[in-house]
Design an enzyme around this catalytic site. Structure first.
Site, PDB file in Angstrom:
ATOM      1  N   ARG A  23       0.813  -1.001  -0.137  1.00 25.08           N
ATOM      2  CA  ARG A  23      -0.120   0.025   0.133  1.00 25.08           C
ATOM      3  C   ARG A  23       0.822   1.168   0.098  1.00 25.08           C
ATOM      4  O   ARG A  23       0.526   2.217   0.552  1.00 25.08           O
ATOM      5  CB  ARG A  23      -0.941   0.045   1.167  1.00 25.08           C
ATOM      6  CG  ARG A  23      -1.999  -1.139   1.195  1.00 25.08           C
ATOM      7  CD  ARG A  23      -2.953  -1.085   0.264  1.00 25.08           C
ATOM      8  NE  ARG A  23      -4.020   0.141   0.491  1.00 25.08           N
ATOM      9  CZ  ARG A  23      -5.218  -0.058   1.309  1.00 25.08           C
ATOM     10  NH1 ARG A  23      -5.486  -1.531   1.728  1.00 25.08           N
ATOM     11  NH2 ARG A  23      -5.876   0.848   1.395  1.00 25.08           N
ATOM     12  N   ARG A  27      -3.809   6.812   0.556  1.00 24.21           N
ATOM     13  CA  ARG A  27      -4.365   8.025   1.383  1.00 24.21           C
ATOM     14  C   ARG A  27      -3.408   8.707   2.291  1.00 24.21           C
ATOM     15  O   ARG A  27      -3.627   9.735   2.621  1.00 24.21           O
ATOM     16  CB  ARG A  27      -5.558   7.507   2.261  1.00 24.21           C
ATOM     17  CG  ARG A  27      -6.955   7.458   1.194  1.00 24.21           C
ATOM     18  CD  ARG A  27      -7.883   6.864   2.184  1.00 24.21           C
ATOM     19  NE  ARG A  27      -7.703   5.692   2.888  1.00 24.21           N
ATOM     20  CZ  ARG A  27      -8.443   4.781   3.208  1.00 24.21           C
ATOM     21  NH1 ARG A  27      -9.671   5.041   3.258  1.00 24.21           N
ATOM     22  NH2 ARG A  27      -8.031   3.642   3.798  1.00 24.21           N
ATOM     23  N   ARG A  36      -7.895  11.736  -5.525  1.00 25.70           N
ATOM     24  CA  ARG A  36      -9.453  11.038  -5.060  1.00 25.70           C
ATOM     25  C   ARG A  36     -10.264  12.338  -4.908  1.00 25.70           C
ATOM     26  O   ARG A  36     -11.449  11.790  -4.726  1.00 25.70           O
ATOM     27  CB  ARG A  36      -9.015  10.195  -3.841  1.00 25.70           C
ATOM     28  CG  ARG A  36      -8.564   8.978  -4.086  1.00 25.70           C
ATOM     29  CD  ARG A  36      -9.814   7.895  -4.304  1.00 25.70           C
ATOM     30  NE  ARG A  36     -10.403   7.346  -3.320  1.00 25.70           N
ATOM     31  CZ  ARG A  36     -11.802   7.863  -2.776  1.00 25.70           C
ATOM     32  NH1 ARG A  36     -12.372   8.847  -3.489  1.00 25.70           N
ATOM     33  NH2 ARG A  36     -12.200   7.408  -1.619  1.00 25.70           N
ATOM     34  N   ASP A  72      -7.116  -3.053  -6.937  1.00 27.08           N
ATOM     35  CA  ASP A  72      -7.772  -3.805  -5.864  1.00 27.08           C
ATOM     36  C   ASP A  72      -7.879  -5.050  -6.027  1.00 27.08           C
ATOM     37  O   ASP A  72      -8.048  -5.619  -7.052  1.00 27.08           O
ATOM     38  CB  ASP A  72      -8.850  -3.060  -5.245  1.00 27.08           C
ATOM     39  CG  ASP A  72      -9.055  -3.096  -3.875  1.00 27.08           C
ATOM     40  OD1 ASP A  72      -8.613  -2.444  -3.066  1.00 27.08           O
ATOM     41  OD2 ASP A  72      -9.822  -4.000  -3.362  1.00 27.08           O
ATOM     42  N   TYR A 147     -14.824 -12.010   1.328  1.00 28.06           N
ATOM     43  CA  TYR A 147     -15.554 -10.565   0.777  1.00 28.06           C
ATOM     44  C   TYR A 147     -17.034 -11.029   0.311  1.00 28.06           C
ATOM     45  O   TYR A 147     -18.072 -10.553   0.343  1.00 28.06           O
ATOM     46  CB  TYR A 147     -14.688  -9.694  -0.114  1.00 28.06           C
ATOM     47  CG  TYR A 147     -13.616  -9.057   1.011  1.00 28.06           C
ATOM     48  CD1 TYR A 147     -14.104  -7.950   1.492  1.00 28.06           C
ATOM     49  CD2 TYR A 147     -12.381  -9.421   0.775  1.00 28.06           C
ATOM     50  CE1 TYR A 147     -13.126  -7.392   2.441  1.00 28.06           C
ATOM     51  CE2 TYR A 147     -11.402  -8.546   1.587  1.00 28.06           C
ATOM     52  CZ  TYR A 147     -11.761  -7.665   2.374  1.00 28.06           C
ATOM     53  OH  TYR A 147     -10.834  -6.852   3.147  1.00 28.06           O
TER      54      TYR A 147
HETATM   55  O1  CP3 Z   1      -0.181  -1.602  -2.639  1.00 31.78           O
HETATM   56  C1  CP3 Z   1      -0.562  -0.642  -3.472  1.00 31.78           C
HETATM   57  O2  CP3 Z   1      -0.073   0.576  -3.208  1.00 31.78           O
HETATM   58  C2  CP3 Z   1      -1.425  -0.991  -4.711  1.00 31.78           C
HETATM   59  C3  CP3 Z   1      -2.822  -0.808  -4.414  1.00 31.78           C
HETATM   60  C4  CP3 Z   1      -3.614  -1.626  -3.421  1.00 31.78           C
HETATM   61  C5  CP3 Z   1      -4.988  -1.221  -2.835  1.00 31.78           C
HETATM   62  N1  CP3 Z   1      -5.413  -2.127  -2.420  1.00 31.78           N
HETATM   63  C6  CP3 Z   1      -5.371  -0.008  -3.144  1.00 31.78           C
HETATM   64  C7  CP3 Z   1      -6.443   0.640  -2.181  1.00 31.78           C
HETATM   65  C8  CP3 Z   1      -3.422  -2.999  -3.147  1.00 31.78           C
HETATM   66  C9  CP3 Z   1      -2.292  -3.884  -3.550  1.00 31.78           C
HETATM   67  C10 CP3 Z   1      -4.779  -3.417  -2.428  1.00 31.78           C
HETATM   68  C11 CP3 Z   1      -4.938  -4.664  -1.899  1.00 31.78           C
HETATM   69  C12 CP3 Z   1      -6.099  -5.063  -0.978  1.00 31.78           C
HETATM   70  N2  CP3 Z   1      -7.403  -4.377  -1.168  1.00 31.78           N
HETATM   71  C13 CP3 Z   1      -6.309  -5.812  -0.068  1.00 31.78           C
HETATM   72  C14 CP3 Z   1      -4.985  -6.934   0.200  1.00 31.78           C
HETATM   73  C15 CP3 Z   1      -3.984  -6.029   1.171  1.00 31.78           C
HETATM   74  C16 CP3 Z   1      -4.457  -5.778   2.508  1.00 31.78           C
HETATM   75  O3  CP3 Z   1      -4.615  -4.313   2.673  1.00 31.78           O
HETATM   76  O4  CP3 Z   1      -4.526  -6.515   3.409  1.00 31.78           O
HETATM   77  C17 CP3 Z   1      -7.297  -5.939   0.385  1.00 31.78           C
HETATM   78  C18 CP3 Z   1      -7.797  -6.781   1.781  1.00 31.78           C
HETATM   79  C19 CP3 Z   1      -8.114  -5.044  -0.240  1.00 31.78           C
HETATM   80  C20 CP3 Z   1      -9.871  -4.562   0.066  1.00 31.78           C
HETATM   81  C21 CP3 Z   1      -9.913  -3.353   0.226  1.00 31.78           C
HETATM   82  N3  CP3 Z   1      -9.667  -2.232  -0.512  1.00 31.78           N
HETATM   83  C22 CP3 Z   1     -10.355  -2.650   1.527  1.00 31.78           C
HETATM   84  C23 CP3 Z   1     -10.454  -3.631   2.704  1.00 31.78           C
HETATM   85  C24 CP3 Z   1     -10.366  -1.472   1.496  1.00 31.78           C
HETATM   86  C25 CP3 Z   1     -10.608  -0.311   2.446  1.00 31.78           C
HETATM   87  C26 CP3 Z   1      -9.260  -0.205   3.453  1.00 31.78           C
HETATM   88  C27 CP3 Z   1      -9.254   1.105   4.032  1.00 31.78           C
HETATM   89  O5  CP3 Z   1      -8.099   1.446   4.039  1.00 31.78           O
HETATM   90  O6  CP3 Z   1     -10.240   1.969   3.928  1.00 31.78           O
HETATM   91  C28 CP3 Z   1      -9.818  -0.927   0.137  1.00 31.78           C
HETATM   92  C29 CP3 Z   1      -9.705   0.163  -0.502  1.00 31.78           C
HETATM   93  C30 CP3 Z   1      -8.368   0.748  -1.081  1.00 31.78           C
HETATM   94  N4  CP3 Z   1      -7.361  -0.107  -1.498  1.00 31.78           N
HETATM   95  C31 CP3 Z   1      -7.846   1.935  -0.956  1.00 31.78           C
HETATM   96  C32 CP3 Z   1      -6.649   1.838  -1.642  1.00 31.78           C
HETATM   97  C33 CP3 Z   1      -5.433   3.067  -1.753  1.00 31.78           C
HETATM   98  C34 CP3 Z   1      -8.433   2.980  -0.072  1.00 31.78           C
HETATM   99  C35 CP3 Z   1      -9.478   3.840  -1.034  1.00 31.78           C
HETATM  100  C36 CP3 Z   1      -9.616   5.111  -1.016  1.00 31.78           C
HETATM  101  O7  CP3 Z   1      -8.758   6.034  -1.623  1.00 31.78           O
HETATM  102  O8  CP3 Z   1     -10.468   5.546  -0.077  1.00 31.78           O
END
Ligand code: CP3
Length: 339
Positions: A23, A27, A36, A72, A147
């Site tokens: 990640r 944000r 965003r 994602d 999910y």
């Molecule tokens: O790593 C990176 O920079 C690449 C991008 C990436 C995102 N999600 C962007 C994202 C990657 C590799 C993921 C993987 C992901 N997504 C996982 C596995 C890794 C982990 O964190 O355990 C999971 C479980 C998800 C599902 C997911 N997507 C969740 C649970 C959420 C909300 C979490 C939160 O922080 O609120 C997301 C949204 C998400 N995916 C964001 C980003 C940058 C935040 C979205 C926003 O801008 O509001």
């Protein structure tokens, strides 16, 4: 092209320890927030030129040794036919959870060329810009299944375990469909130019090892075996996976990811001839500079006998992390590991 990351994945000797952070885009970066500000997260994921911009943002600030595709894990799940929403501050929501034969039966094995063209386009565009390797990724089948079954994030994973234990054949059928979609999605990422592939198993750690072995491991093995001919480093990361390391070492991955609850030396011992990736506590980035440096030095020292070490966090960067602390950490890794 700086190949240090790929060399470490292959267990080759490197001039220093490569580093990237899960990640690393997101944000905690004001420039991400700015992108965003005008667009929803899901729309962002489908706009290649913006995904390219957001992938590159951390690389402009920090000397990361790899980039990770901005997307994602739920994007291929949406392509299977699930109705996906991201509510501000609540995480992902799947409108009609898959809990019976009918909803599972309706899921499609999504052809990525047709359903995820924006992912491949993002990768093609990124490869023209990058001078470090690009990591593609997918959710591991079990994490995607949680999910789909729960309809979002969960605390006890009641519905997931209920299906596993009371309708195991249905659960296996669901895992089967997700696995096939994942194989296609990752092969398409590789064809578009991804140079390593990571499977994120965020929720594997909720399972007893005996259940992991029956309900999860065979699918991770299948996905990775079907990618073997690509000859790219394959990374498996099970969050909260301390008790699953022995089994994770049998997935067929080249690199074993580890979270911070594990001593890096223990992870290396379990990894055998695999390289190891990890495992600083993401919130240790909040340490004062000298203590952060000392902590990173200890981690590097603990990993000196690994068959390849890729420095990373034990999970994604927390959204309240000051970017300057990330900069410090990356520079400390390079400074302290230069051989
Ligand atoms: O790593 C990176 O920079 C690449 C991008 C990436 C995102 N999600 C962007 C994202 C990657 C590799 C993921 C993987 C992901 N997504 C996982 C596995 C890794 C982990 O964190 O355990 C999971 C479980 C998800 C599902 C997911 N997507 C969740 C649970 C959420 C909300 C979490 C939160 O922080 O609120 C997301 C949204 C998400 N995916 C964001 C980003 C940058 C935040 C979205 C926003 O801008 O509001």
């Amino acid at each position: 092209m700086n190949e240090t990351f790929l060399q470490a994945c292959r267990g080759e000797r490197t001039g220093y320890t490569p580093v990237w952070m899960m990640r690393q885009a997101g944000r905690y970066l004001p420039e991400y927030q700015k992108v965003r500000g005008n667009i929803s997260f899901l729309e962002l994921c489908k706009r290649p030129e913006l995904c390219v911009e957001v992938t590159l943002q951390p690389l402009r600030r920090f000397a990361m040794d790899a980039a990770i595709l901005f997307s994602d894990i739920l994007i291929p799940i949406e392509a299977m036919g699930a109705e996906l929403f991201f509510h501000e501050g609540k995480g992902p929501i799947i409108a009609s959870p898959c809990r019976d034969a009918e909803t599972v039966g309706r899921l499609r094995i999504a052809p990525p060329e047709q359903d995820l063209p924006f992912v491949q386009e993002t990768i093609r565009l990124l490869r023209r810009e990058l001078d470090v390797p690009l990591i593609g990724f997918a959710g591991a089948p079990f994490t995607c299944a949680t999910y789909l079954i729960e309809g979002g994030s969960s605390r006890f994973f009641y519905e997931t375990k209920k299906m596993m234990f009371s309708q195991p054949r249905l659960f296996h059928h669901l895992m089967d469909k997700i696995s096939e979609t994942t194989i296609l999605a990752l092969r398409a990422q590789a064809a578009a130019g991804a140079q390593a592939l990571q499977l994120f198993d965020t929720w594997a750690g909720i399972l007893a090892p005996c259940d992991f072995e029956i309900f999860v491991l065979p699918y991770v093995q299948r996905v990775l075996r079907k990618l073997d001919d690509l000859d790219l480093p394959l990374i498996y990361f099970a969050n909260n996976g301390a008790t699953l390391l022995d089994l994770s070492a049998r997935t067929g991955a080249d690199v074993l990811g580890s979270d911070w609850r594990v001593d890096i030396g223990d992870a290396i011992a379990k990894a055998g001839r695999m390289a190891v990736q990890g495992n600083l506590d993401p919130l240790a980035l909040l340490l004062p500079a000298e203590e952060l440096k000392e902590r990173i030095g200890r981690l590097l020292n603990g990993a000196r006998d690994a068959c390849g070490h890729i420095f990373n966090l034990g999970h994604g960067i927390h959204q309240l992390t000051p970017p300057d602390q990330v900069c410090l950490a990356v520079d400390f890794v390079h400074e302290l590991s230069t051989r």
